[in-house]
Design a protein around this motif. Structure first.
Motif, PDB file in Angstrom:
ATOM      1  N   CYS A 196       1.167  68.888  34.846  1.00 39.18           N
ATOM      2  CA  CYS A 196       2.511  68.674  34.465  1.00 39.18           C
ATOM      3  C   CYS A 196       2.859  67.450  33.499  1.00 39.18           C
ATOM      4  N   CYS A 227       4.359  64.402  35.556  1.00 38.47           N
ATOM      5  CA  CYS A 227       3.905  63.537  36.343  1.00 38.47           C
ATOM      6  C   CYS A 227       2.155  63.491  36.526  1.00 38.47           C
ATOM      7  N   GLY A 234       0.672  65.694  37.579  1.00 39.97           N
ATOM      8  CA  GLY A 234       0.186  66.862  38.542  1.00 39.97           C
ATOM      9  C   GLY A 234      -0.320  68.255  38.106  1.00 39.97           C
ATOM     10  N   CYS A 294       4.701  72.554  39.193  1.00 38.98           N
ATOM     11  CA  CYS A 294       3.866  71.406  39.407  1.00 38.98           C
ATOM     12  C   CYS A 294       3.667  71.183  41.050  1.00 38.98           C
ATOM     13  N   CYS A 330       5.288  67.403  41.771  1.00 39.06           N
ATOM     14  CA  CYS A 330       6.764  67.125  41.475  1.00 39.06           C
ATOM     15  C   CYS A 330       7.939  68.172  41.724  1.00 39.06           C
TER      16      CYS A 330
HETATM   17 ZN    ZN Z   1       4.982  67.125  38.061  1.00 38.24          ZN
END
Ligand code: ZN
Length: 243
Positions: free
Chosen positions: A148, A151, A153, A123, A126
């Motif tokens: 992700c 998060c 992402g 990711c 994160c």
């Molecule tokens: Zn992430």
């Protein structure tokens, strides 16, 4: 070719450097050949980190055809022989430019992947890691672009894209191995992409011998002690001689 065999048998630290040419026999397109990936897609976009951040669907959509189908690809005689040579103690390590994971699939244990690998994804926000097996079904599903689950992402394969730094540990290992080698054998690489293009020179500089097996000329041919154009022929010979 008995000269090549003799060098393999008598070297104390033999290192192989492989490129896309060894995987075409497994049905994986190379990058710069006549049917190469760069003829089919826009090279400036497909592995460019800036473009990827802007439009990741471009990479993942096309990636279905040459990365997210690797579970269907099998190692060929070259990958298998290289794994066998390592088992027999005749190869200390494999440095590869390839991102197809076929050396590991064939059983090679000491593989230095200078351009990374899609075996892991990260990711970009994160840093959470995701294995290939989890990502591939998402790429083939309606979502296409994996996100992700921690998060939200953007998730990117651990392949080194243009505009990204090489992994410094991996690069150090490759430099160390090529400097230690008393024999380096380049297989299926045209030696035009750095750092792979300069690694054999470390071997030569430290007094080691260089052998190049590739179907096209390379910029380092003048440094090669032996030179062969046909990969399959060389490996059929080794298969016959080394049992
Ligand atoms: Zn992430």
């Amino acid at each position: 070719m008995h000269q090549l065999l003799s060098l393999l048998l008598h070297s104390s630290h033999c290192v192989f450097l492989s490129g896309a040419g060894i995987s075409t026999l497994s049905g994986i397109p190379d990058f710069r050949g006549s049917k190469g990936i760069y003829k089919q897609f826009d090279a400036d976009k497909i592995f460019d980190i800036h473009y990827f951040r802007k439009d990741p669907a471009y990479f993942y959509t096309h990636g279905r055809e040459f990365i997210y189908n690797l579970e269907e690809k099998e190692p060929n005689i070259i990958h298998k022989m290289l794994a066998k040579l390592e088992d027999e103690g005749m190869v200390k390590s494999m440095i590869t430019q390839n991102i197809d994971m076929l050396h590991q699939k064939a059983g090679s244990r000491r593989v230095i992947e200078i351009h990374g690998s899609p075996a892991q994804h990260t990711c970009l926000h994160c840093g959470k890691k995701f294995p290939y097996e989890l990502i591939s079904p998402i790429v083939h599903g309606p979502q296409v672009v994996p996100k992700c689950d921690g998060c939200g992402g953007l998730v990117k394969p651990d392949i080194i894209f243009f505009g990204e730094m090489l992994d410094q540990d991996t690069l150090s290992q490759a430099i160390s191995e090529s400097s230690k080698a008393d024999l380096m054998v380049v297989v299926g690489s045209s030696l035009v992409v750095h750092p792979a293009a300069s690694l054999p020179l470390n071997t030569v500089k430290h007094g080691g011998r260089l052998i190049i097996v590739n179907n096209m000329p390379t910029p380092l041919d003048e440094y090669a002690y032996l030179r062969y154009p046909d990969l399959e022929e060389v490996f059929r010979y080794l298969e016959k001689e080394i049992r």
